[in-house]
Each structure stands twice: as structure tokens, then as C-alpha cells.
Write an enzyme that holds these catalytic residues in place. Structure first.
Site, PDB file in Angstrom:
ATOM      1  N   SER A   1       0.851  -1.179   0.000  1.00 18.42           N
ATOM      2  CA  SER A   1       0.000   0.000   0.000  1.00 18.42           C
ATOM      3  C   SER A   1       0.894   1.239   0.000  1.00 18.42           C
ATOM      4  O   SER A   1       1.891   1.278   0.710  1.00 18.42           O
ATOM      5  CB  SER A   1      -0.857  -0.091   1.258  1.00 18.42           C
ATOM      6  OG  SER A   1      -1.550   1.090   1.463  1.00 18.42           O
TER       7      SER A   1
ATOM      8  N   LYS B   1      -8.880  -8.331   8.156  1.00 15.79           N
ATOM      9  CA  LYS B   1      -7.790  -8.082   9.106  1.00 15.79           C
ATOM     10  C   LYS B   1      -8.098  -8.851  10.385  1.00 15.79           C
ATOM     11  O   LYS B   1      -9.160  -8.687  10.981  1.00 15.79           O
ATOM     12  CB  LYS B   1      -7.649  -6.586   9.371  1.00 15.79           C
ATOM     13  CG  LYS B   1      -7.095  -5.851   8.156  1.00 15.79           C
ATOM     14  CD  LYS B   1      -7.003  -4.357   8.350  1.00 15.79           C
ATOM     15  CE  LYS B   1      -6.441  -3.717   7.078  1.00 15.79           C
ATOM     16  NZ  LYS B   1      -6.779  -2.289   6.979  1.00 15.79           N
TER      17      LYS B   1
ATOM     18  N   GLY C   1      -3.374  -5.827   6.423  1.00 16.69           N
ATOM     19  CA  GLY C   1      -2.421  -5.662   7.516  1.00 16.69           C
ATOM     20  C   GLY C   1      -2.508  -4.264   8.100  1.00 16.69           C
ATOM     21  O   GLY C   1      -3.088  -3.362   7.500  1.00 16.69           O
TER      22      GLY C   1
ATOM     23  N   ASP D   1      -7.672   2.689  -1.963  1.00 15.55           N
ATOM     24  CA  ASP D   1      -8.290   2.552  -0.638  1.00 15.55           C
ATOM     25  C   ASP D   1      -8.535   3.949  -0.086  1.00 15.55           C
ATOM     26  O   ASP D   1      -7.605   4.743   0.040  1.00 15.55           O
ATOM     27  CB  ASP D   1      -7.337   1.777   0.289  1.00 15.55           C
ATOM     28  CG  ASP D   1      -7.914   1.583   1.689  1.00 15.55           C
ATOM     29  OD1 ASP D   1      -9.098   1.908   1.906  1.00 15.55           O
ATOM     30  OD2 ASP D   1      -7.168   1.094   2.571  1.00 15.55           O
TER      31      ASP D   1
ATOM     32  N   LYS E   1      -3.516   4.837  -1.524  1.00 19.90           N
ATOM     33  CA  LYS E   1      -4.450   5.487  -0.603  1.00 19.90           C
ATOM     34  C   LYS E   1      -4.968   6.733  -1.310  1.00 19.90           C
ATOM     35  O   LYS E   1      -4.181   7.471  -1.926  1.00 19.90           O
ATOM     36  CB  LYS E   1      -3.719   5.879   0.685  1.00 19.90           C
ATOM     37  CG  LYS E   1      -3.272   4.679   1.506  1.00 19.90           C
ATOM     38  CD  LYS E   1      -4.429   4.069   2.282  1.00 19.90           C
ATOM     39  CE  LYS E   1      -3.921   2.980   3.218  1.00 19.90           C
ATOM     40  NZ  LYS E   1      -4.992   2.384   4.026  1.00 19.90           N
TER      41      LYS E   1
ATOM     42  N   GLU F   1     -11.473   0.207  -2.259  1.00 26.30           N
ATOM     43  CA  GLU F   1     -11.625  -0.241  -0.875  1.00 26.30           C
ATOM     44  C   GLU F   1     -12.213   0.863   0.012  1.00 26.30           C
ATOM     45  O   GLU F   1     -11.768   2.003  -0.028  1.00 26.30           O
ATOM     46  CB  GLU F   1     -10.247  -0.674  -0.352  1.00 26.30           C
ATOM     47  CG  GLU F   1     -10.290  -1.252   1.046  1.00 26.30           C
ATOM     48  CD  GLU F   1      -8.920  -1.798   1.476  1.00 26.30           C
ATOM     49  OE1 GLU F   1      -8.159  -2.279   0.615  1.00 26.30           O
ATOM     50  OE2 GLU F   1      -8.623  -1.716   2.684  1.00 26.30           O
TER      51      GLU F   1
ATOM     52  N   ASP G   1     -13.525  -2.930   4.340  1.00 27.12           N
ATOM     53  CA  ASP G   1     -12.467  -3.145   5.331  1.00 27.12           C
ATOM     54  C   ASP G   1     -13.077  -2.802   6.694  1.00 27.12           C
ATOM     55  O   ASP G   1     -13.682  -3.659   7.352  1.00 27.12           O
ATOM     56  CB  ASP G   1     -11.262  -2.255   4.969  1.00 27.12           C
ATOM     57  CG  ASP G   1     -10.125  -2.284   5.975  1.00 27.12           C
ATOM     58  OD1 ASP G   1     -10.323  -2.788   7.090  1.00 27.12           O
ATOM     59  OD2 ASP G   1      -9.027  -1.772   5.679  1.00 27.12           O
TER      60      ASP G   1
HETATM   61 MG    MG Z   1      -8.204  -0.324   4.182  1.00 30.66          MG
END
Ligand code: MG
Length: 371
Positions: free
Chosen positions: A136, A263, A291, A189, A164, A214, A239
Site C-alpha cells: 500500500s 484483518k 495488515g 483505498d 491510498k 476499498e 475493510d
Molecule cells: Mg483499508
């Protein structure tokens, strides 16, 4: 399996890069570790994924310290037995605090697997096929900085890039990345940064052949998710929204998403993860391992969990050296040149504990004896 004592520690581990929080820029990550022991001196280890501040969910390092030491351990001591079954019955009595619960459950499972002389991934029902890994990339100073970071990660072998995004840092950066890297496995995300009326932006992102988008909306904005998934071609991946198998079943029924970033800490540990993995596989939801910048023990538990998942979407698992000056496991976790990690064959989490380092970076420690 009777547990005879539990150690809870808080450590401060040195990060490779500085980290900006609301109070300070720090090079340290404060982490809760849990060690359980049986009468033969065998140990099991767990790590709490809660960060220093409650920004991902409501938990943080200090809340986990108090939940485990002041609530969970006295209640466990009051039980007739201190075994995995008693632990699970007890965990169900308390609301929330899933990351803290997961740290303790992980330690119990590591000990169980070591006692049986098998690898934890095997104990949990997984396979040792290599697990593809992705990374990420955070919000950066410039688009050029993102492009250079992607070059570096692809050279290191990682097989999927996650960017991100947030309002104002989305379409332009995704377009630049797609122009430069037309064929890489790419996803975004948003960590819940968008509102229902931002659907237009997501519709533009829909054109860039993303693996998934995400958590576009706040964790509890299920309606916005449902509306977005109805009009987007790109799968939505949840998530923060999914805390349990019950949540996941509802999300599937309501057609909120087609993928899940699972997660271990967020859902409370291996038992709940297994229920969610099974459900996703039956319902054709792409479930992959996420993670939260865990140190080696947490990462080893993530790896054991990922071994039970399909290998279609690369996991958010990376080499120890990507985050830490030195890791708390031996050997450190490494990724092959083509971006895979193979689950280790040694019993339990499959790595040795770096006692020296843990001793040096322990800030406080609390021991609970059950005999
Ligand atoms: Mg996420």
C-alpha cells in the site's frame, strides 16, 4: 491445554520511517504483546494490531493494555480452567475490543499449534502454497513521489499496488499511475474518506481498470456502499465496515461489496476469521489478507490466516525490513524476488522470538499467574 501464566507487555519498536500522529512525529510504534505459557514451559505469542491512537477503529494501544490486564485476565483467572475453550466463552461475554481479544486468542492458538507440533497455518486448516504479496502506498507529497515509490515496490517483486486516496488526491493520481503503468494490478483505498454525494468521483475512477475500490465510505454508511456498488463496475472492497461473520453475511445479502480486506485484529482473531473466510468462499467474495503495520508476531499470524484463503488477490504482507529497523521474529520475514511468501513449516507461528530485542524495547510488563 491448560495455560499457567500470561505475560502482557508494551514495547516501543523503531520504525524505518517517521510516522505523523496528532501529537507528534515519531519513529516508534507502541505495540502490546501477549505470551501464554503451559506447565511444560511451552510458549505461545500474540500481537495486538491496535495503533497508538483510535484512528482506524475505536481501539488503541492503551485501551488494549487495560482491557487485557484489568478486564480479561481477572475474568480468566476466575474460570475453572484457563484453556482455549474457556477463553472463547469469555471473549464472547465482552463487547468490542476485538484487537485486544485477538492478541490473546492468537497467543492461545500459537501455543496449541506448538503443543501439537504443527504449523499454525496447518492447525487452522490452510495450505502451504506461496502467498502473493502486495503493498500500500500512502498519500504522498507529489504524484512523482508516488510513481517513484511504485517503481521501487515493483522492483522489490510486489504483485499488487494499492494507492491510498482521499477527496482532492484521487482521479489525477490514479490517471497518472495508469498512464505510466497500464497493466499492473492496481487498486485504491479511501479509508472511508468519501460521502454519498461523492459518487461522481467514484464513477470516474471506475474507468481505470482497478482491481477494487476499498472502503470508499464511512464504516457505518452501508446505504452509500449499496448505492455505489449498484452503479460501479469495479468491485467495492470493505475493510473497516466488517467486524464479524454476521456483518459479512449481511453485506453479501445487501450486495454492498464483492471483496473483503480481512484483518485478523479487526474481527477478533482466528476463529472469527475462519468463519468469514468460509462464508466468502461459499459466496464468491474475493477475501484477502490485510495488515496494519504489524511487527513480526502479528505478521506471522496474518500469514497463518492468509494460508487458508484463495490466492487470487495478493495479501497485504511484506518483508520485515519494509517497516522495521529490526523485527521481533527470527528469521525476519522476507518476500521472494517475484513477490511471494511461503508459510513456514516450523510449529506454531513458524518463527523464533527475538527475545533480546523484545527485552530491550519493553516499556512495561504485567504477569498473570493462574496456578
Ligand atoms: Mg483499508
Amino acid at each position: 491445554m491448560q495455560v499457567t501464566s500470561v505475560d502482557v507487555r508494551e514495547i516501543a519498536l523503531t520504525r524505518k520511517a517517521s510516522f505523523v500522529s496528532s501529537r507528534a512525529t515519531t519513529h516508534e510504534r507502541r505495540i502490546i504483546l501477549v505470551t501464554v505459557r503451559d506447565a511444560n514451559g511451552l510458549e505461545g505469542w500474540g500481537e495486538c494490531s491496535a495503533p497508538e491512537e483510535p484512528r482506524y477503529n475505536e481501539e488503541w494501544t492503551t485501551s488494549a493494555w487495560y482491557f487485557i490486564n484489568d478486564v480479561l485476565m481477572p475474568s480468566l483467572l476466575a474460570r475453572e480452567h484457563q484453556d482455549t475453550r474457556a477463553l472463547h466463552e469469555l471473549l464472547a461475554c465482552f463487547r468490542g475490543n476485538r484487537m485486544a481479544k485477538a492478541a490473546v486468542e492468537e497467543a492461545f492458538y500459537d501455543l496449541e499449534a506448538r503443543k501439537h507440533g504443527v504449523a499454525l497455518w496447518e492447525f487452522l486448516g490452510g495450505t502451504d502454497d506461496p502467498i502473493p504479496c502486495g503493498v500500500s502506498i500512502g498519500i504522498a507529497q507529489s504524484i512523482d513521489a508516488v510513481l517513484s515509490a511504485i517503481v521501487r515496490e515493483l522492483e522489490a517483486g510486489y504483485r499488487r499496488i494499492k494507492l491510498k486516496i482521499q477527496p482532492g488526491w484521487d482521479v489525477e493520481v490514479v490517471e497518472a499511475v495508469r498512464l505510466r503503468f497500464p497493466h499492473i494490478a492496481l487498486m485504491v483505498d479511501a479509508n472511508g474518506a468519501y460521502a454519498a454525494d461523492d459518487l461522481n468521483t467514484l464513477t470516474v475512477l471506475d474507468q481505470y481498470d482497478l482491481l477494487m475500490i476499498e472502503q470508499p465510505f464511512a464504516p457505518d454508511d452501508w446505504l452509500a456502499n449499496q448505492q455505489a456498488q449498484e452503479c460501479l463496475r469495479t468491485p467495492i472492497c470493505l475493510d473497516e465496515s466488517i467486524l464479524s461473520a454476521v456483518d459479512m453475511a449481511a453485506a453479501i445479502e445487501l450486495r454492498l461489496c464483492r471483496a473483503l480486506n480481512l484483518k485478523l485484529g479487526r474481527v477478533g482473531g482466528h476463529d472469527e476469521s475462519r468463519r468469514i473466510i468460509r462464508l466468502c468462499s461459499l459466496q464468491d467474495v474475493a477475501c484477502w489478507c490485510g495488515g496494519l503495520h504489524e511487527a513480526g508476531i502479528g505478521r506471522a499470524h496474518n500469514l497463518a490466516m492468509a494460508a487458508s484463503m484463495a490466492r487470487d488477490v495478493p495479501a497485504e504482507l511484506s518483508a520485515s525490513g519494509r517497516y522495521w529497523e529490526e523485527d521481533i521474529i527470527v528469521p525476519e520475514m522476507t518476500v521472494t524476488r517475484d513477490g511471494y511468501i511461503r508459510p513456514p513449516n516450523a510449529p506454531g507461528i513458524g518463527f523464533e522470538i527475538n527475545y533480546d530485542l523484545i527485552g530491550k524495547c519493553t516499556l512495561r510488563r504485567s504477569t498473570h499467574d493462574f496456578v
